[in-house]
Design an enzyme around this catalytic site. Sequence first.
Site, short mmCIF file in Angstrom:
data_model
loop_
_atom_site.label_atom_id
_atom_site.label_comp_id
_atom_site.label_asym_id
_atom_site.label_seq_id
_atom_site.Cartn_x
_atom_site.Cartn_y
_atom_site.Cartn_z
N PHE A 99 -0.19 -12.81 2.60
CA PHE A 99 -1.45 -12.51 1.89
C PHE A 99 -1.17 -11.33 0.96
CE2 PHE A 99 -6.05 -12.19 1.27
CZ PHE A 99 -6.32 -13.54 1.19
N HIS A 159 -0.30 -8.55 -1.91
CA HIS A 159 -1.01 -7.78 -2.93
C HIS A 159 0.00 -6.87 -3.63
CE1 HIS A 159 -0.74 -4.60 0.01
NE2 HIS A 159 -1.44 -5.29 0.90
N GLN A 204 4.61 3.50 11.12
CA GLN A 204 5.54 2.36 11.22
C GLN A 204 6.88 2.70 10.56
OE1 GLN A 204 4.48 -1.91 10.54
NE2 GLN A 204 5.21 -1.50 8.50
N GLN A 230 4.51 3.50 2.58
CA GLN A 230 4.01 4.75 3.15
C GLN A 230 2.61 4.56 3.73
OE1 GLN A 230 5.40 7.66 3.64
NE2 GLN A 230 3.51 8.66 4.32
N HIS A 286 2.60 -4.89 -1.55
CA HIS A 286 3.79 -5.66 -1.17
C HIS A 286 4.74 -5.80 -2.38
CE1 HIS A 286 0.75 -7.55 1.71
NE2 HIS A 286 1.68 -7.11 2.52
N SER A 334 -4.70 -3.43 1.14
CA SER A 334 -4.37 -3.94 2.47
C SER A 334 -4.84 -5.38 2.54
CB SER A 334 -5.10 -3.12 3.54
OG SER A 334 -5.09 -3.79 4.78
P1 AMP Z 1 2.00 -6.10 6.00
O1 AMP Z 1 2.10 -7.44 5.34
O2 AMP Z 1 0.62 -5.54 6.05
O3 AMP Z 1 2.71 -6.07 7.35
O4 AMP Z 1 2.80 -5.10 5.06
C1 AMP Z 1 4.11 -5.34 4.70
C2 AMP Z 1 4.70 -4.12 4.05
O5 AMP Z 1 3.91 -3.76 2.92
C3 AMP Z 1 4.70 -2.89 4.99
O6 AMP Z 1 5.90 -2.16 4.81
C4 AMP Z 1 3.51 -2.11 4.50
O7 AMP Z 1 3.62 -0.71 4.74
C5 AMP Z 1 3.56 -2.40 3.02
N1 AMP Z 1 2.26 -2.15 2.40
C6 AMP Z 1 1.05 -2.62 2.81
N2 AMP Z 1 0.07 -2.14 2.03
C7 AMP Z 1 0.66 -1.33 1.11
C8 AMP Z 1 0.17 -0.52 0.04
N3 AMP Z 1 -1.12 -0.46 -0.27
N4 AMP Z 1 1.08 0.18 -0.68
C9 AMP Z 1 2.40 0.12 -0.39
N5 AMP Z 1 2.92 -0.62 0.61
C10 AMP Z 1 2.06 -1.34 1.35
#
Ligand code: AMP
Length: 283
Positions: A32, A34, A153, A148, A37, A185
Site C-alpha cells: 500500500f 506511498h 524499528q 525514520q 516508501h 502512513s
Molecule cells: P511499512 O510498509 O509501513 O512496513 O513501511 C515500510 C518502510 O517504509 C519502513 O522502513 C518504514 O519506516 C518506511 N516508512 C513508512 N512511512 C514512512 C514515511 N512517512 N517516511 C519515510 N519512511 C516511511
Amino acid sequence: MKTIAGIAEMKAITGELKSAGKSIGLVPTMGFLHEGHLSLVRESLRRADVTVVSLFVNPTQFAPNEDFEDYPRDRVRDSQILDAEGVDYLFAPVNEEMYPDGYHTCVEVQELQDRLCGRTRPGHFRGVCTVVTKLFNIVRPDFAFFGQKDAQQAFILKRMVRDLNMDTTIEVLPTVRDADGLALSSRNTYLDSEQRKVALVLSASLKRALEMVEKGEKDAAVISRGIREQILSQPLARIDYVEIVDIDTLLPLKKITHRALIALAVFIGKVRLIDNVIVEVQE
Ligand code: AMP
C-alpha cells in the site's frame, strides 16, 4: 520488473547477482505504497546495482487484536508503481512459505523491544526482527533501507545487525510528510476526514516541542507536558505514549543534553498513529 513469490527462486537470483559482483539494495515493505516508501526505493536505486522491494504483510508482527486482516492491500497498484520507478525485483512471498507448519524460530532484541511502542505492542518487534532476518537471508542485501518514521524499528534493526554480525548496512531515511505535516502512513487510509484533521496534532505537537528546545528548554518533563496538553486539547485523540529518550539507549531522559528522540503514539478513534523528531542541543 520481475515479480518473485518463491523463496528458492529469489535465493537463486540473489546467488547469481552476488556471484556477478552486484550490490543489492532491499526495501522491506508491507505494501500500500506511498511517497515515504518511494523515498527508500529511490535511495536504493541510487545506491545499489540491483534493487529488491519486498511486499509482505507479516502476520507475526501483529497481535491477535490488531489490524492484520484489515491492513490495506493493493498489489496491482503497488506493482505498477514499483515498475514505473525502475525497481528490478518485487519479492512477494506467501505466508505458507514464510511460516510453514512447524515453524518455531524467532529473533529478539531484548530490552529495546520492550520500550516505547513495545509496551503497547508486545511481540511486535520480535515479529519485525524475525521477518527482516528471513528477508536478509533470502535477499542477502548489502544495504537495507528503513524510514525514520518507525524510529524504534530502525534502531532495533541496527542493533540486531550489529549483534548478529549480519553483512547488511541499515540506512535510515527521513520521514516523508504530507504538505500539512502529517507523516505518511499506510494506516492514514483508515482515517475519515474529521479524524484526518485531528491527526495533525501529532506533527503539530512535535513541532511545538522542537520550538521549545530551540528556545532553550531542556527539561524533558516541561517539553512532554507541552506536547500532552496540545494532544489532550483534541477530544478525539487519546495518548498512548509521549516519550523523550536518549538516542543511543531509548531510555527516558530527564534533561536533554545532546541528541534526543521525542516519540509519540496517539490513538485517533481506533487508529494508532506514531511520529517522532530528533532534537539536538548544543552544550
Ligand atoms: P511499512 O510498509 O509501513 O512496513 O513501511 C515500510 C518502510 O517504509 C519502513 O522502513 C518504514 O519506516 C518506511 N516508512 C513508512 N512511512 C514512512 C514515511 N512517512 N517516511 C519515510 N519512511 C516511511
